[in-house]
Structures are given as structure tokens and as C-alpha cells.
Design an enzyme around this catalytic site. Sequence first.
Site, PDB file in Angstrom:
ATOM      1  N   SER A  20       4.556  -6.034   2.797  1.00 17.46           N
ATOM      2  CA  SER A  20       3.278  -5.869   3.483  1.00 17.46           C
ATOM      3  C   SER A  20       2.136  -6.475   2.652  1.00 17.46           C
ATOM      4  CB  SER A  20       3.037  -4.385   3.789  1.00 17.46           C
ATOM      5  OG  SER A  20       1.874  -4.194   4.531  1.00 17.46           O
ATOM      6  N   LEU A  21       1.230  -5.662   2.141  1.00 17.27           N
ATOM      7  CA  LEU A  21       0.161  -6.144   1.259  1.00 17.27           C
ATOM      8  C   LEU A  21       0.716  -7.010   0.133  1.00 17.27           C
ATOM      9  CD1 LEU A  21      -2.708  -6.043  -0.080  1.00 17.27           C
ATOM     10  CD2 LEU A  21      -1.967  -3.895  -1.136  1.00 17.27           C
ATOM     11  N   GLN A  70       0.840  -1.201   0.000  1.00 19.92           N
ATOM     12  CA  GLN A  70       0.000   0.000   0.000  1.00 19.92           C
ATOM     13  C   GLN A  70       0.872   1.247   0.000  1.00 19.92           C
ATOM     14  OE1 GLN A  70      -3.151  -0.256   2.832  1.00 19.92           O
ATOM     15  NE2 GLN A  70      -3.829   1.848   2.560  1.00 19.92           N
ATOM     16  N   GLN A 125       2.108 -10.571  10.730  1.00 22.93           N
ATOM     17  CA  GLN A 125       2.546  -9.483   9.859  1.00 22.93           C
ATOM     18  C   GLN A 125       1.731  -8.212  10.095  1.00 22.93           C
ATOM     19  OE1 GLN A 125       0.996  -8.096   6.474  1.00 22.93           O
ATOM     20  NE2 GLN A 125       2.492  -8.960   5.053  1.00 22.93           N
ATOM     21  N   HIS A 179       1.303  -2.593  11.203  1.00 18.23           N
ATOM     22  CA  HIS A 179       2.423  -3.441  11.610  1.00 18.23           C
ATOM     23  C   HIS A 179       2.977  -3.081  12.984  1.00 18.23           C
ATOM     24  CE1 HIS A 179       2.083  -4.775   7.534  1.00 18.23           C
ATOM     25  NE2 HIS A 179       2.408  -3.590   7.069  1.00 18.23           N
TER      26      HIS A 179
END
Length: 307
Positions: free
Chosen positions: A88-89, A10, A243, A194
Site C-alpha cells: 500500500s503506502l 500504514q 491502487q 483500497h
Amino acid sequence: MKTAFLFPGQGAQTPGMGADLYDYSDTFRRTFDQCSQSAGVDLAAACFEGRGMDDSETIQPAIFAHTVSLFAVLKAEGIRADVYAGLSLGEYSALCAAGVFTPEVGASLVRRRGALMDSAMPPGAGGMLSVIGFDIGQVEAAIAPYKEVYLANHLSEKQIVLGGRVDDLLKLKDEMEAAGAKMAALLAVKGPSHCPILDEAAAQFAKDLKKIELGPMQQVVYSNALGAPYPPDADIRALLCEQMRARVRWHDNVEHMLASGVTRFVEIGPGNVLAKLLKRRAKDAQVLSVHDVDTLEAFLRGYREEK
């Protein structure tokens, strides 16, 4: 040449992303439409027109759809990588590319993930601060007095993102700048990611993950929570929940890939954030970004010439 496919997270979204690819490729269009239908979001309006791209529950499936649809085009050409990693994403795109779940399942999942992340704090109460110029030890020492500020993303040796309460982050911004940071800037996000502020969101997300079926991992995939590849016996659901609430160890992932012999990195998806990070860290590696028709065609030409 050992190759890694990288998928952005993101913040990589760009106006009009994917519009040219949607018109160019039947494979891209078919996969993208499947994601849109499964997520229950008009992702064409989101990606091509920017509609609803202020909310994570739209942004996350939009980026996911772009990345996995572009990967589907490469897959249809017979192109694979040796390892997959996402920030991440982007880890969801990497898992999808490795066959752990379908694009449709992934799109629905990341929409739910985005909604939960945005709801973890009241709007405006939390945020994220990007700091460039200090290593992780220096940043840990700086945030030690703050009870609700956390290391959220360890992007590179001296690029770190913090998550926490906005009031504290604004104080830290001033302190970091006074201490000589190359940059200290609040990110344009609704809240932190996170970090333990998302403990309850992660617990809720665990219930959603239990409902989906996971397939076997067909390629090596890197875990943000571990900073290393998923082990064969990994609890994927547990690591995806971790995560959400713990530091993204992207720097560790990159160092592991380099140590394992990866010499070509291909970022697949909007923007080129990960490619820029890699170019600064791995000056001898081949680093590419595939995000639109022009870069896709250039990559395919290079692949065919190699063959």
C-alpha cells in the site's frame, strides 16, 4: 542471493520510531528533514512523540520518511536490492528507492494521499476488518450479500482485509467468528482503503499525480494493483490511482517474487509486519527486518562480511 527490499504500509507505525536513527546517522537525519519540510508536517514530533498520529495525512508521510531515510543510509553504503516492493503506502517508498521520484516529492504526495483517503467517508461510517483463517474464495462468498463491503488487502493465503461500511463489517465479524475464523477484528483506522468507496478520492488524487515529474524506474518495482512488477511501459500514475480504489494484491506479489528466485527479503521501516508474513510463507528464505540502530548495524555487519 536474489534480494527484495520490502517497505511497510500504514499501520506499521510504532511510538518513537526513528528517533535513534535520527541521532545516529547524518544521512538519515538529512533525508528525514527534507521529507518533513516538503510535507509541511513536523515529522520529528509525529514519529518521535506520536503527535498527530491519528490522521493519515500525518501517519503516511511519517512512515514514508522513516522508510526512505533508512533506505538512504543503506544506499550510501552501496547497498541495493534486486527488486523493491511495498504494501500500500509502502509502494511509494519502493518507487522512491527505484528513482521514480525524490523523497521530497514522495513525502508531499503521500500527505495528500492520506488526507484524501480519510475524507472519503464521514468519520466512523467506514472501516476495515481483518480476517484470518479463510482463503479468498471463502471470503468472497461471505461478502457476496453485502453491496458495500470489498476485498481490500489480500495479504497471504488466509489473511485478508475487508473495507466497507462499519455496520456491515460488524455483522461480518460475527458471521466470520461463528464460521470458525481464527481472527476477525476491526482495524483502528478512520475509514476504508483500497475499494470503490475511494473512487472519488482516486479521481482527485489523479490531478495531484499529473503535477509531479516521474523519473525512469531504475530497478524492478512491484505494483500492488497488478500483483506483479510494473511493466516497462506502465502508466505509473494510473496504477497508483488504481491502487487507492482497488484490492492490494500483496499475496500475488510475494508469490511472484518467490517464483522469480528471491531468497532474501529485507523489510525496511517501522514494525515487522511484512517480515512476519514472509516467515510464515517462505520458511526457507532469509527474512530480515531493519527498523532501528541495532537492526541496521547488524544488517550492515552481515553485508560487509558477505563482501
